[in-house]
Design a protein around this motif. Structure first.
Motif, PDB file in Angstrom:
ATOM      1  N   PHE A  28      19.645  92.746 -37.862  1.00 58.68           N
ATOM      2  CA  PHE A  28      18.422  93.304 -37.286  1.00 58.68           C
ATOM      3  C   PHE A  28      18.672  93.794 -35.864  1.00 58.68           C
ATOM      4  O   PHE A  28      18.283  94.911 -35.498  1.00 58.68           O
ATOM      5  CB  PHE A  28      17.315  92.251 -37.300  1.00 58.68           C
ATOM      6  CG  PHE A  28      16.097  92.644 -36.521  1.00 58.68           C
ATOM      7  CD1 PHE A  28      15.249  93.635 -36.978  1.00 58.68           C
ATOM      8  CD2 PHE A  28      15.803  92.038 -35.304  1.00 58.68           C
ATOM      9  CE1 PHE A  28      14.123  94.007 -36.260  1.00 58.68           C
ATOM     10  CE2 PHE A  28      14.689  92.398 -34.576  1.00 58.68           C
ATOM     11  CZ  PHE A  28      13.848  93.396 -35.055  1.00 58.68           C
TER      12      PHE A  28
ATOM     13  N   MET B  15      11.621  97.673 -37.864  1.00 64.59           N
ATOM     14  CA  MET B  15      12.638  98.690 -38.099  1.00 64.59           C
ATOM     15  C   MET B  15      11.997 100.056 -38.358  1.00 64.59           C
ATOM     16  O   MET B  15      12.488 101.083 -37.885  1.00 64.59           O
ATOM     17  CB  MET B  15      13.537  98.273 -39.258  1.00 64.59           C
ATOM     18  CG  MET B  15      14.490  97.137 -38.913  1.00 64.59           C
ATOM     19  SD  MET B  15      15.781  96.840 -40.151  1.00 64.59           S
ATOM     20  CE  MET B  15      14.821  96.166 -41.498  1.00 64.59           C
TER      21      MET B  15
ATOM     22  N   SER C 252      18.640  97.581 -34.389  1.00 66.57           N
ATOM     23  CA  SER C 252      17.722  97.891 -33.290  1.00 66.57           C
ATOM     24  C   SER C 252      18.465  98.510 -32.118  1.00 66.57           C
ATOM     25  O   SER C 252      18.018  99.516 -31.541  1.00 66.57           O
ATOM     26  CB  SER C 252      17.009  96.615 -32.833  1.00 66.57           C
ATOM     27  OG  SER C 252      16.339  96.004 -33.915  1.00 66.57           O
TER      28      SER C 252
ATOM     29  N   ALA D  87      10.312  91.854 -39.040  1.00 62.79           N
ATOM     30  CA  ALA D  87      11.531  92.617 -38.758  1.00 62.79           C
ATOM     31  C   ALA D  87      11.547  93.936 -39.530  1.00 62.79           C
ATOM     32  O   ALA D  87      11.924  94.981 -38.975  1.00 62.79           O
ATOM     33  CB  ALA D  87      12.752  91.784 -39.118  1.00 62.79           C
ATOM     34  N   SER D  88      11.142  93.906 -40.809  1.00 61.08           N
ATOM     35  CA  SER D  88      11.139  95.146 -41.599  1.00 61.08           C
ATOM     36  C   SER D  88      10.131  96.144 -41.028  1.00 61.08           C
ATOM     37  O   SER D  88      10.418  97.347 -40.943  1.00 61.08           O
ATOM     38  CB  SER D  88      10.818  94.850 -43.062  1.00 61.08           C
ATOM     39  OG  SER D  88       9.525  94.276 -43.200  1.00 61.08           O
TER      40      SER D  88
END
Length: 645
Positions: free
Chosen positions: A73, A542, A77, A538-539
């Motif tokens: 992740f 993104m 990022s 997190a998804s």
């Protein structure tokens, strides 16, 4: 202005990009710390907390999962941030800043963000760890609450682990800064995009792969699960990848050819931009879809097992208390009268009781090309039907000289015997020929004993065999259904203390299995909720990063559209459609994958689980909608500001 001041100013200026990354990182650190605080808790390490060792092992695995996921992740990022700031780095280079100085500036920025995220994560984690311990106390059912402590090893492990993680990924990112040329940095956002192309065969392959995967998942059974699992996963992943890289361009191309749709209102602009956006973001959307499917399927499975635990336990343990004895009226396990008296003393009312007497026999059965000896329990049709009627099971009508086979588990549909198969049952030192006319799956009697495989005979034939068999070679299944069985744990403990300790004595109670299974599923769900939230945030982050990576290009496009007369409302409507598709398309694909995963789970459990699965899916949709509305609001604000300049 020194590097530290410049780094702080850059962070404040780019906070709309750093914000989602920062809070996602904080959440990761917070969960990691809370799990670590339990892992390193003095009472857990010293073994003073009953049942904590297994939970500790689960949390150790979760910590590894969090760290591995955080690595990818953060790497993604950092790469997204670098791409969005290429023009900025080019200008700084043009004004005389060396590549080494740019590296130091980026290093300062990331170190500051990492320290802030780690500090905030540990601080919030310590603040909420008390509630976390309270929840575990209730689920573990320990006598005294778990003491609130801030273990120094957990604090150091979390801080050092995440700092090294941030630092290592930052160093990997800095390599890209050193390799980029000034002209490439300045023209990064001006590079012309080639029209997206696709292969019709790969697009068809995507639909074929998904169709085949869904077909297998829809028809999977407990026996075929192992065979189908890997092919289903492979076809789903492959089909999803080509769905975004090829299928999306194919579908949007068909929409562009539909003039009545394409030239309606702002659809031309929306579809034309989506062709590029979906193609450019195909890998991201693919990863988010698969991640959503994994999280939803895992969460749904645990939640279904938790909610369906009672039904499964009732199926496998039809009576609250059961035990078997060899020999009629031997009472070597426990005297039924003593059992009833003990239950009465514990204020447990018996709803009904059963005593199923029969004859254990052995027979050779051909299974998987190999002859296997199995134990069968010969019982009377009359006795069987009494309990079958009570349990709403199918009753049997057996012709003289024949028998019906009852397999204990309804989940398994294997045919143990062929239709009208004649078996040679060994009993009383002789061979008895029996013709098996039919088979039923799912028994109204206990399923956990060796004599759970029932061979139901007509009343007269069974009576004849019973009269010819000595009492000491017969067996009896005793069962007692309690009115309030869920509150019978103390009574069961008292009864088990009266049963002699011997492996040959089978004494089981439904409430024990129910409490153990429910506790395990509750703990797993409690621990998994935090991981699921982390993956979800997190998804979503993104997708948020990707939107803001391309925001300068979108601002220029909408600035030009604003000059030729496009109103703010039309721009908002177009942006809402584009952002909505980017956010909700992977969610819908992930939900579709999950629906078929839940169908497969329902087949395996032979149970209707849709009401439970719907709860998980609905929560996910609500959360994704909230995230979309927040991202849409921020994105529209930035686009309109750029368009007005």
């Amino acid at each position: 202005m020194n590097f530290r001041q410049l780094a702080l100013k850059n962070i404040r200026g780019n906070w709309h990009q750093y914000g989602a990354f920062f809070w996602s990182s904080v959440f990761s650190v917070m969960i990691f710390y809370m799990y670590s605080s339990f892992i390193f808790h003095p009472d857990v390490i010293n073994g003073k907390m009953p049942g904590a060792s297994q939970i500790r092992e689960i949390m150790i695995v979760c910590d590894y999962v969090i760290m591995i996921f955080s690595f990818f992740f953060i790497l993604y990022s950092m790469s997204a941030f670098f791409k969005s700031r290429k023009k900025e780095f080019g200008l700084l280079t043009l004004f005389g800043m060396t590549k080494g100085q740019i590296r130091w500036m980026v290093l300062y920025e990331n170190v500051i963000i990492s320290i802030l995220a780690i500090s905030a994560g540990i601080g919030i984690g310590a603040l909420f760890s008390k509630l976390f311990f309270m929840g575990l106390t209730q689920l573990l059912k320990v006598d005294s609450p778990i003491a609130f402590v801030i273990p120094l090893p957990a604090l150091l492990f979390t801080a050092a682990g995440f700092f090294l993680l941030f630092l290592s990924i930052t160093l990997l990112t800095l390599v890209k800064v050193g390799r980029s040329q000034i002209i490439d940095l300045l023209k990064a956002s001006k590079q012309p995009k080639k029209p997206p192309v696709y292969s019709i065969w790969l697009a068809l392959l995507a639909f074929c792969c998904l169709g085949a995967a869904y077909y297998m998942a829809y028809h999977v059974t407990i026996r075929s699960f192992i065979v189908y699992f890997l092919p289903v996963v492979f076809l789903t992943v492959l089909g999803t990848y080509f769905l975004y890289t090829q299928g999306s361009v194919f579908i949007l191309g068909r929409l562009q050819k539909n003039k009545s749709f394409y030239y309606k209102q702002t659809n031309l602009l929306t579809v034309a931009q989506l062709v590029f956006k979906l193609k450019d973001n195909a890998r991201l959307l693919f990863m988010v879809s698969i991640l959503s499917a994994v999280v939803l399927s895992a969460s749904g499975t645990v939640y279904v097992f938790l909610k369906d635990t009672r039904n499964q336990i009732l199926e496998n343990y039809p009576q609250s208390i059961t035990f078997t004895e060899v020999g009629l009226n031997s009472h070597r396990v426990i005297d039924p009268e003593i059992l009833k008296r003990t239950l009465k003393e514990e204020n447990q009312e018996i709803e009904y009781e059963i005593q199923l007497a029969g004859i254990p026999v052995t027979a050779d059965v051909l299974r998987f090309g190999k002859v296997t000896e199995v134990t069968l329990f010969l019982v009377s049709e009359e006795d069987y039907n009494v309990q079958a009627k009570r349990m709403n099971k199918q009753e049997l009508s057996v012709d003289p000289g024949n028998a019906a086979y009852v397999y204990p588990y309804k989940e398994i549909n294997d045919k143990i015997f062929k239709d009208d198969e004649q078996i040679q049952a060994r009993l009383n030192g002789k061979i008895e020929s029996i013709v098996v006319r039919q088979q039923l799956n799912g028994s109204p009697y206990p399923t956990q004993y060796e004599i759970s495989n029932l061979l139901v005979m007509d009343k007269d034939a069974h009576k004849k065999l019973m009269s010819e068999t000595p009492d000491e070679e017969k067996s009896v299944i005793y069962g007692y259904e309690l009115v309030n069985w869920e509150s019978s744990l103390e009574a069961v403990k008292k009864l088990k203390a009266l049963v002699p300790e011997s492996k040959e004595f089978n004494f089981t109670a439904r409430v024990e299995q129910y409490q153990e299974t429910k506790q395990l599923m509750s703990l797993t769900l409690f621990i998994g909720i935090f991981i699921s939230f982390l993956f979800f945030i997190a998804s979503g982050s993104m997708i948020y990063f990707k939107l803001f990576t391309e925001i300068e290009e979108d601002q220029e496009q909408f600035r030009a559209l604003n000059r030729i007369g496009m109103s703010d409302e039309e721009m908002k409507r177009t942006i809402s459609k584009q952002v909505g598709i980017i956010f909700f398309l992977p969610m819908l694909v992930g939900i579709l994958h999950t629906v078929f995963a839940m169908k497969a789970l329902g087949n395996i459990l032979v149970s209707n689980i849709w009401s439970y699965a719907a709860v998980v899916l609905l929560i996910f949709v609500v959360m994704q909608t909230v995230y979309y509305l927040a991202a849409r609001r921020s994105y529209i604000k930035r686009i309109l500001q750029g368009a007005a300049q």
